[in-house]
Design an enzyme around this catalytic site. Sequence first.
Site, PDB file in Angstrom:
ATOM      1  N   HIS A 105      -8.339   1.194  -3.977  1.00  0.00           N
ATOM      2  CA  HIS A 105      -9.259   1.002  -2.849  1.00  0.00           C
ATOM      3  C   HIS A 105      -9.907   2.344  -2.529  1.00  0.00           C
ATOM      4  CE1 HIS A 105      -9.551  -0.103   1.757  1.00  0.00           C
ATOM      5  NE2 HIS A 105     -10.733   0.033   1.191  1.00  0.00           N
ATOM      6  N   HIS A 122      -1.256  -1.399  -4.285  1.00  0.00           N
ATOM      7  CA  HIS A 122      -2.528  -1.028  -3.654  1.00  0.00           C
ATOM      8  C   HIS A 122      -2.535   0.487  -3.409  1.00  0.00           C
ATOM      9  CE1 HIS A 122      -6.073  -1.950  -1.107  1.00  0.00           C
ATOM     10  NE2 HIS A 122      -5.622  -0.998  -0.305  1.00  0.00           N
ATOM     11  N   ASP A 180      -6.726  -6.278   4.218  1.00  0.00           N
ATOM     12  CA  ASP A 180      -6.150  -4.942   4.261  1.00  0.00           C
ATOM     13  C   ASP A 180      -6.113  -4.432   5.694  1.00  0.00           C
ATOM     14  OD1 ASP A 180      -5.196  -2.462   3.648  1.00  0.00           O
ATOM     15  OD2 ASP A 180      -6.940  -1.833   2.461  1.00  0.00           O
ATOM     16  N   MET A 209     -11.433  -5.836   5.580  1.00  0.00           N
ATOM     17  CA  MET A 209     -10.621  -4.888   6.362  1.00  0.00           C
ATOM     18  C   MET A 209     -10.308  -5.504   7.722  1.00  0.00           C
ATOM     19  SD  MET A 209     -10.238  -2.323   4.305  1.00  0.00           S
ATOM     20  CE  MET A 209      -9.208  -1.438   5.481  1.00  0.00           C
ATOM     21  N   SER A 260       0.847  -1.187   0.000  1.00  0.00           N
ATOM     22  CA  SER A 260       0.000   0.000   0.000  1.00  0.00           C
ATOM     23  C   SER A 260       0.880   1.233   0.000  1.00  0.00           C
ATOM     24  CB  SER A 260      -0.892   0.018   1.243  1.00  0.00           C
ATOM     25  OG  SER A 260      -1.374   1.337   1.436  1.00  0.00           O
ATOM     26  N   ASP A 275      -4.639   3.696  -1.985  1.00  0.00           N
ATOM     27  CA  ASP A 275      -5.707   4.047  -1.041  1.00  0.00           C
ATOM     28  C   ASP A 275      -6.221   5.458  -1.273  1.00  0.00           C
ATOM     29  OD1 ASP A 275      -5.989   1.716   0.665  1.00  0.00           O
ATOM     30  OD2 ASP A 275      -3.937   2.126   1.320  1.00  0.00           O
ATOM     31  N   MET A 320      -8.836   8.279  -0.127  1.00  0.00           N
ATOM     32  CA  MET A 320      -9.648   8.645   1.052  1.00  0.00           C
ATOM     33  C   MET A 320     -10.171  10.064   0.895  1.00  0.00           C
ATOM     34  SD  MET A 320      -7.297   7.207   4.153  1.00  0.00           S
ATOM     35  CE  MET A 320      -6.465   5.618   4.050  1.00  0.00           C
ATOM     36  N   MET A 329     -12.041   4.671  -0.442  1.00  0.00           N
ATOM     37  CA  MET A 329     -12.664   4.923   0.863  1.00  0.00           C
ATOM     38  C   MET A 329     -13.324   6.285   0.757  1.00  0.00           C
ATOM     39  SD  MET A 329      -9.544   3.307   3.052  1.00  0.00           S
ATOM     40  CE  MET A 329      -8.475   3.425   1.624  1.00  0.00           C
TER      41      MET A 329
HETATM   42  C1  DX5 Z   1      -6.172   1.543   5.661  1.00  0.00           C
HETATM   43  C2  DX5 Z   1      -5.728   1.292   4.233  1.00  0.00           C
HETATM   44  C3  DX5 Z   1      -4.657   0.280   4.149  1.00  0.00           C
HETATM   45  C4  DX5 Z   1      -3.395   0.675   4.847  1.00  0.00           C
HETATM   46  C5  DX5 Z   1      -2.718  -0.549   5.347  1.00  0.00           C
HETATM   47  O1  DX5 Z   1      -7.279   2.368   5.671  1.00  0.00           O
HETATM   48  O2  DX5 Z   1      -6.814   0.859   3.450  1.00  0.00           O
HETATM   49  O3  DX5 Z   1      -4.403  -0.099   2.811  1.00  0.00           O
HETATM   50  O4  DX5 Z   1      -2.514   1.389   4.055  1.00  0.00           O
HETATM   51  O5  DX5 Z   1      -1.612  -0.132   6.075  1.00  0.00           O
HETATM   52  P1  DX5 Z   1      -0.887  -1.098   7.110  1.00  0.00           P
HETATM   53  O6  DX5 Z   1      -0.380  -2.275   6.334  1.00  0.00           O
HETATM   54  O7  DX5 Z   1       0.213  -0.250   7.648  1.00  0.00           O
HETATM   55  O8  DX5 Z   1      -1.901  -1.499   8.144  1.00  0.00           O
HETATM   56 ZN    ZN Z   2      -6.438  -0.116   1.450  1.00  0.00          ZN
END
Ligand code: DX5
Ligand code: ZN
Length: 229
Positions: A70, A37, A176, A141, A12, A39, A41, A72
């Site tokens: 991903h 990956h 994740d 998750m 990620s 993320d 947000m 969010m």
């Molecule tokens: C959390 C993200 C993850 C995050 C995972 O909201 O969706 O992808 O980056 O990070 P680690 O591996 O550090 O928990």
């Molecule tokens: Zn993620």
Amino acid sequence: MTFDRSIKIAPSILAADFANFGAECAAVEAQGADWIHVDVMDGHFVPNITFGPATCAAIRPHIKGVMDVHLMIAPVDSYIEAFADAGADVLTAHVEAGPHIHRTLQAIRGAGMKAGVALNPGTPASAVAEVMDMVDLICVMTVNPGFGGQKFIDMSAKITALRQMIGDRPVHIEIDGGVDPTTAPLVAKAGADVLVAGSAVFRGGSVSDPAPYGENIRAIREAANGVWT
Ligand code: DX5
Ligand code: ZN
């Protein structure tokens, strides 16, 4: 993208250098990452903001393999075309992000991407029972989404239930949050095949010193495959 259930490690970039995403993606791929990956947000669905489709488009040329985005964010539907244009291979929306996950998944596939659905820790496996034939990936998750580096929440029972619900369908189970060499075997044993890891991949390395990325990826993969080194 061909389908198989071998363990795939998806770093990620939430844990990468935000000023250097292109080089970071190339570095982790060169060090053995299977997917990247990404993320996204929005500060509304989750209490943190990262970036949107323009950044994904900028990163895309630096990724040779699968770009796994991903979302969010809420709402989702009005942004699906933008992420398709940005070059996402897999686009994952949260089942909790709105009342119309069925429509959202149809739209993601309609835009030419693989469709993923994500479940927060508080959401049961049954929430995706009616969309099993509409997804290519289910993301479980194992932290509450929003931040990297959080403590792993054991969702093994949910993963096992989803693996049974999937049956013979070509659907990936992605995990994740909080994945590292200690937690990877638990989720792999329960039936997961795509392991997202942020802090456990990027710790100790950098673009100028990428070897630790490779060691970290190898450690997670070997732990998941049951090979302890
Ligand atoms: C959390 C993200 C993850 C995050 C995972 O909201 O969706 O992808 O980056 O990070 P680690 O591996 O550090 O928990
Ligand atoms: Zn993620």
